[in-house]
Design a protein around this motif. Structure first.
Motif, mmCIF file in Angstrom:
data_model
loop_
_atom_site.group_PDB
_atom_site.id
_atom_site.type_symbol
_atom_site.label_atom_id
_atom_site.label_comp_id
_atom_site.label_asym_id
_atom_site.label_seq_id
_atom_site.Cartn_x
_atom_site.Cartn_y
_atom_site.Cartn_z
ATOM 1 N N GLY A 44 61.791 38.992 -0.664
ATOM 2 C CA GLY A 44 61.547 37.790 0.139
ATOM 3 C C GLY A 44 60.168 37.784 0.760
ATOM 4 N N ALA A 45 59.746 38.956 1.250
ATOM 5 C CA ALA A 45 58.423 39.086 1.877
ATOM 6 C C ALA A 45 57.312 38.891 0.856
ATOM 7 N N VAL A 46 57.527 39.427 -0.364
ATOM 8 C CA VAL A 46 56.530 39.285 -1.447
ATOM 9 C C VAL A 46 56.385 37.813 -1.831
ATOM 10 N N GLN A 47 57.511 37.111 -1.937
ATOM 11 C CA GLN A 47 57.475 35.683 -2.299
ATOM 12 C C GLN A 47 56.720 34.869 -1.254
ATOM 13 N N LYS A 48 56.958 35.190 0.025
ATOM 14 C CA LYS A 48 56.259 34.479 1.104
ATOM 15 C C LYS A 48 54.756 34.736 1.035
ATOM 16 N N ALA A 49 54.365 36.011 0.881
ATOM 17 C CA ALA A 49 52.942 36.369 0.803
ATOM 18 C C ALA A 49 52.281 35.720 -0.404
ATOM 19 N N GLN A 50 53.012 35.692 -1.545
ATOM 20 C CA GLN A 50 52.452 35.070 -2.756
ATOM 21 C C GLN A 50 52.237 33.575 -2.553
ATOM 22 N N SER A 51 53.188 32.912 -1.879
ATOM 23 C CA SER A 51 53.059 31.479 -1.602
ATOM 24 C C SER A 51 51.818 31.209 -0.758
#
Length: 325
Positions: A44-51
């Motif tokens: 979830g944290a990776v997806q947020k950072a990627q966004s």
């Protein structure tokens, strides 16, 4: 994710300042090797950072400056806002300010607000300080004026203390109310330029006046902005709304958390938004702390006050329930 070499520097920021902020906010680690950017952390944290990184990269590709405000906004809206919609925010071009700076919406809320103004005759823009309610409305008014869509601009706001304290100020009535209208003048100077503004004002094409001056008039072919509308009474709001004539457009802005009316008096803004909800040609939008484009600390101040008000309301309800037992 892949990122072109030429946009690495603006995205990462000086001394990787932007990346450090993203890492701290999202709880991830970001590693850059050439044009390959790797994000390490929970899914979830990776997806947020990627966004966030994708939004910043899109901005850099458009040669837009990545500011602290941009980054704060991307962090707060990551995972909730559609990426394509975020991109379209920065494609909207309202006007060029007097010093040559392009004026654009900076958040999804601001983009929706400007779209509502384009599409409707009357728009209510409600939100806390710093969300650009008045500034964007005035930019839209100046753009409509320059494009000959309207013949004049009228800017007004209530001087709620006119019956009590203005009399102690020196000068005639106009000089007494000018302090209340000063924020409108400041925005006009910045967007239009002082010289152009003064010329148009002398010709009567731009009018900055207290709300009381609107009574008895019919305003045709005008772009009218009513600022600080939370301080209108229901009677004043009805009077203002019934001034709108053919070929005119009106934007009413206000912050319902900062009502300065005497205790017990109803706000014309809150009442009007309830009465006029759902009428074709009338748009309404509520901007939030996420749309604040001032110092990031302003967002935190607004949130702190919101939490305080909610706590007070809960305590009041609890006391009322105890008293009824």
């Amino acid at each position: 994710m892949q990122m072109e070499n030429e946009i690495i520097l603006p995205v990462f920021g000086q001394f990787d300042g932007n990346i450090k902020k993203i890492e701290k906010s999202c709880g991830v680690q970001i590693v850059n090797r050439g044009d390959d950017v790797k994000i390490v952390g929970e899914e979830g944290a990776v997806q947020k950072a990627q966004s966030v990184l994708e939004s910043m990269a899109a901005l850099a590709r458009k040669h837009e400056e990545i500011t602290e405000q941009n980054l704060e906004y991307f962090l707060s809206s990551a995972g909730e806002a559609d990426f394509g919609e975020l991109e379209r925010v920065y494609d909207d071009h309202i006007c060029i300010t007097a010093n040559g700076r392009p004026l654009k919406p900076k958040t999804l809320g601001q983009k929706r607000y400007t779209d509502l103004i384009r599409e409707n005759t009357v728009v209510f823009g409600i939100g806390p300080a710093g969300t650009g309610k008045t500034y964007l409305a005035m930019a839209m008014a100046i753009t409509a004026f320059k494009n000959n869509e309207v013949n004049r601009i009228i800017l007004t706001r209530p001087a709620i203390e006119a019956g009590e304290k203005l009399g102690f100020l020196p000068g005639d009535l106009q000089q007494k109310v000018d302090p209340y209208l000063r924020p409108l003048y400041d925005a006009l100077y910045e967007i239009m330029g002082a010289e152009t503004f003064m010329k148009n004002m002398e010709k009567g094409l731009i009018e900055v006046a207290p709300l009381a001056y609107m009574r008895g008039r019919t305003l045709d072919n005008a772009f009218i902005v009513l600022d600080e509308a939370q301080n209108t009474t229901p009677e004043q709001m009805k009077m203002f709304l019934t001034r709108i004539g053919y070929g005119s457009k009106a934007v009413i802005t206000g912050d319902v958390t900062q009502i300065d009316l005497a205790e017990g008096k109803r706000s014309g803004l809150t009442e009007a938004t309830r009465i006029l909800s759902g009428i074709e040609g009338i748009g309404q939008i509520t901007l939030t702390n996420r749309d604040v484009v001032r110092h990031p600390l302003v967002q935190k101040i607004i949130l702190a006050y919101e939490r305080f008000e909610h706590r007070k309301q809960r305590e009041a309800r609890g006391n009322k329930e105890k008293g009824s037992r």
